[in-house]
Design a protein around this motif. Structure first.
Motif, PDB file in Angstrom:
ATOM      1  N   UNK A 293       0.798  -1.228   0.000  1.00  0.00           N
ATOM      2  CA  UNK A 293       0.000   0.000   0.000  1.00  0.00           C
ATOM      3  C   UNK A 293       0.824   1.267   0.000  1.00  0.00           C
ATOM      4  N   UNK A 294       2.147   1.119  -0.116  1.00  0.00           N
ATOM      5  CA  UNK A 294       3.031   2.284  -0.047  1.00  0.00           C
ATOM      6  C   UNK A 294       3.532   2.657  -1.445  1.00  0.00           C
ATOM      7  N   UNK A 295       3.585   3.953  -1.724  1.00  0.00           N
ATOM      8  CA  UNK A 295       4.190   4.462  -2.955  1.00  0.00           C
ATOM      9  C   UNK A 295       5.528   5.085  -2.576  1.00  0.00           C
ATOM     10  N   UNK A 296       6.600   4.470  -3.068  1.00  0.00           N
ATOM     11  CA  UNK A 296       7.956   4.909  -2.731  1.00  0.00           C
ATOM     12  C   UNK A 296       8.585   5.523  -3.980  1.00  0.00           C
ATOM     13  N   UNK A 297       9.278   6.637  -3.815  1.00  0.00           N
ATOM     14  CA  UNK A 297       9.912   7.308  -4.941  1.00  0.00           C
ATOM     15  C   UNK A 297      11.423   7.192  -4.902  1.00  0.00           C
ATOM     16  N   UNK A 476       4.615  14.944  -4.959  1.00  0.00           N
ATOM     17  CA  UNK A 476       3.155  14.908  -4.986  1.00  0.00           C
ATOM     18  C   UNK A 476       2.573  13.515  -4.887  1.00  0.00           C
ATOM     19  N   UNK A 477       3.354  12.488  -5.240  1.00  0.00           N
ATOM     20  CA  UNK A 477       2.813  11.131  -5.318  1.00  0.00           C
ATOM     21  C   UNK A 477       3.309  10.178  -4.237  1.00  0.00           C
ATOM     22  N   UNK A 478       4.502  10.412  -3.702  1.00  0.00           N
ATOM     23  CA  UNK A 478       5.160   9.364  -2.907  1.00  0.00           C
ATOM     24  C   UNK A 478       5.011   9.557  -1.399  1.00  0.00           C
ATOM     25  N   UNK A 479       4.880   8.417  -0.693  1.00  0.00           N
ATOM     26  CA  UNK A 479       4.814   8.440   0.770  1.00  0.00           C
ATOM     27  C   UNK A 479       6.198   8.562   1.390  1.00  0.00           C
ATOM     28  N   UNK A 480       7.174   8.020   0.667  1.00  0.00           N
ATOM     29  CA  UNK A 480       8.553   8.037   1.154  1.00  0.00           C
ATOM     30  C   UNK A 480       9.468   8.135  -0.067  1.00  0.00           C
ATOM     31  N   UNK A 481      10.598   8.816   0.092  1.00  0.00           N
ATOM     32  CA  UNK A 481      11.467   9.085  -1.065  1.00  0.00           C
ATOM     33  C   UNK A 481      12.909   8.723  -0.735  1.00  0.00           C
ATOM     34  N   UNK A 482      13.513   7.902  -1.616  1.00  0.00           N
ATOM     35  CA  UNK A 482      14.961   7.661  -1.572  1.00  0.00           C
ATOM     36  C   UNK A 482      15.620   8.599  -2.579  1.00  0.00           C
ATOM     37  N   UNK A 483      16.814   9.059  -2.256  1.00  0.00           N
ATOM     38  CA  UNK A 483      17.574   9.911  -3.179  1.00  0.00           C
ATOM     39  C   UNK A 483      18.845   9.176  -3.576  1.00  0.00           C
ATOM     40  N   UNK A 484      19.145   9.178  -4.886  1.00  0.00           N
ATOM     41  CA  UNK A 484      20.343   8.508  -5.393  1.00  0.00           C
ATOM     42  C   UNK A 484      21.301   9.503  -6.044  1.00  0.00           C
ATOM     43  N   UNK A 485      22.597   9.231  -5.884  1.00  0.00           N
ATOM     44  CA  UNK A 485      23.636   9.979  -6.573  1.00  0.00           C
ATOM     45  C   UNK A 485      24.838   9.065  -6.766  1.00  0.00           C
ATOM     46  N   UNK A 486      25.351   9.029  -7.985  1.00  0.00           N
ATOM     47  CA  UNK A 486      26.538   8.233  -8.311  1.00  0.00           C
ATOM     48  C   UNK A 486      26.425   6.772  -7.850  1.00  0.00           C
ATOM     49  N   UNK A 487      25.234   6.182  -8.055  1.00  0.00           N
ATOM     50  CA  UNK A 487      25.047   4.765  -7.763  1.00  0.00           C
ATOM     51  C   UNK A 487      24.874   4.423  -6.297  1.00  0.00           C
ATOM     52  N   UNK A 488      24.627   5.434  -5.477  1.00  0.00           N
ATOM     53  CA  UNK A 488      24.446   5.210  -4.036  1.00  0.00           C
ATOM     54  C   UNK A 488      23.166   5.872  -3.541  1.00  0.00           C
TER      55      UNK A 488
END
Length: 512
Positions: A293-297, A476-488
């Motif tokens: 039920x979670x939308x993750x970005x 606007x869409x996600x309940x939780x957000x991961x951020x990526x940079x340079x493969x991490x």
């Protein structure tokens, strides 16, 4: 000095029909000399069709109405005739030959020749002049295959300038470009405007239109709705959206009350190496989890490794020397192929729907059932009646605009193609749906419909992972957000704690 009041192009009462559908109905368009004129509308509104009529892709006789260029009535039988008058179109799918050089591509069909023999000296000198004009610092000998999409766009514009362009038509020129390349292209359009070249710009990116357009003509359902003067009228993005969709979109994202359950999927210490360069590590110790039920970005700049991560999860369809742990519903999962990923309840909606998401030669029905033929088969034979019922059900449920499920997907607009891709994976009944740039090249009305579908999937208890380059979409869409940079993974935020500034800070974070 040209006056911006002089009309260079007038299209009057253009009507164009295809079997079973009227694509254009009495459309009118006026473009002034030396202006950037934006053409806007939802997917399927008729923008590209109108430009194909103008450029001779659809020749005179296949439509009704009149085209006047510089006051003269034009009856183009093919593209060559329109180009000879200085009308040049650059399509969304670039028409360059990858294994020829820049110079060869620019003058293909327009060769610098003397006595039937190509004058390579003049070709290279002229190519260098054109590349300088568009700000592309590459050798004329460079192969197109060695250039990124942004630079290929510049080659296309140089090619248009070689044909002494007076009216340049650009169909979604920044759809596949990053922010820097997009900005460079817009600045080039403004420079061409200063040189007196008129442009027609088709784009769904409202911020870009607001930045460069002098006028906007809005099409809806194959008809002209209105033309707005951006220099004189105070035109807001919401005002443009209302013209495009015929209603106010007070909220760009549907409201939702998330009901989040237990963890459905996670990866731990996930490492992936490049498929061709065995010593180059692309993903480093990725840890990520998604609940029912979670939308993750996943937010990140181009090259951050977001698509590579999604594809490596989806049956190892990217990379080599993949290590780490994958867990679904509390149990370790070993996936060695895409069929195994599908059988395990994982679906991946690719960012490139035309190449990897759809079989464009096949119809809607065949594409929708493709990923789960077993569901409509008996003893290995497809039950065609059941296939029709299922496909028709998705056509209605997803509001796919087409005369029937037998229409070729290659003839659908971008938004409707995306709905077919989503239908295909919903038909596969996944528990985890990975969406890579799900609304790229899609107008605001179709975006809203797709957002509503994503919410429905989450409400059914599925896990949803969204990769998007549009930060407002992620927020606007996600309940939780991961951020990526340079493969991490450089950061993780619940929606309430995230902002564009904070995400950008972690998207640009470098090692060390």
């Amino acid at each position: 000095m040209r006056r911006l009041t002089d009309i260079i192009l007038e299209m009057k009462n253009i009507t164009k029909e295809f079997p079973g559908v009227k694509a254009l109905e009495r459309v009118n368009l006026q473009v002034k000399e030396g202006e950037i004129h934006a053409l806007m509308g939802e997917n399927g509104a008729g923008k590209s069709t109108l430009m194909k009529v103008l450029s001779g892709v659809y020749p005179h006789g296949t439509y009704t109405g009149d085209i006047l260029f510089k006051g003269q009535v034009c009856e183009f039988k093919d593209i060559k005739m329109s180009e000879n008058l200085g009308i040049v179109i650059i399509h969304q799918e670039l028409a360059l030959i990858p294994y020829l050089s820049i110079a060869e591509n620019i003058f293909l069909g327009n060769e610098r020749a003397k006595g039937g023999i190509v004058d390579w000296n003049e070709t290279f000198v002229r190519t260098k002049e054109l590349l300088d004009k568009v700000g592309l610092h590459e050798s004329p000998n460079t192969q197109i295959a060695q250039l990124g999409v942004g630079k290929q766009q510049l080659v296309e514009i140089a090619k248009a300038l070689a044909k002494r362009v007076q009216l340049l038509i650009l169909d979604e020129p920044t759809a596949a470009l990053n922010e820097d390349d997009s900005e460079n292209l817009l600045q080039l359009l403004l420079e061409l405007k200063r040189q007196g070249i008129s442009s027609i710009l088709i784009s769904h990116k409202l911020n870009e239109i607001s930045k460069v357009a002098d006028s906007i003509t809005i099409l809806r359902d194959g008809r002209t709705i209105e033309t707005l003067d951006m220099r004189r009228d105070n035109i807001t993005e919401d005002r443009i959206i209302k013209g495009m969709v015929g209603r106010d979109l007070t909220q760009r994202y549907p409201e939702r009350e998330p009901k989040i359950g237990e963890t459905i999927f996670e990866i731990k210490n996930w490492n992936v190496f490049h498929p061709q360069q065995a010593d180059r590590q692309v993903l480093h110790n990725i840890n990520l989890g998604i609940r029912r039920g979670e939308i993750v970005g996943i937010a990140g700049l181009m090259g951050a490794g977001r698509t590579e991560l999604a594809m490596s999860i989806f049956g190892r369809s990217y990379g080599q020397k993949i290590s780490g742990t994958m867990i679904k519903d509390g149990r370790p999962l070993e996936l060695r192929s895409i069929p195994e990923a599908i059988d395990s309840g994982i679906a991946y909606v690719t960012e490139d729907r035309k190449h990897y998401g759809l079989v464009l030669m096949d119809n809607i029905k065949q594409n929708i059932t493709l990923a789960n033929l077993g569901k409509i088969s008996k003893r290995g034979v497809v039950d065609e009646n059941r296939e029709v019922v299922e496909a028709e059900s998705y056509r209605k449920k997803m509001n796919i605009k087409s005369p029937s499920i037998l229409q070729k997907t290659g003839n659908l607009s971008g938004g409707n193609q995306q709905k077919v891709v989503l239908s295909k994976w919903m038909f596969a009944e996944p528990d985890l749906l990975i969406l890579d740039e799900p609304t790229r090249g899609i107008d605001v009305g179709a975006k809203y419909e797709i957002y509503t579908i994503i919410h429905q999937l989450a409400a059914e208890g599925k896990g949803v992972l969204i990769i998007s380059s549009e930060l407002p979409e992620v927020l606007g869409m996600c309940d939780r957000i991961y951020v990526m940079s340079e493969g991490r993974i450089t950061g993780e935020f619940p929606r309430a704690e995230a902002s564009q500034e904070k995400l950008m800070k972690f998207m640009t974070k470098t090692r060390g």
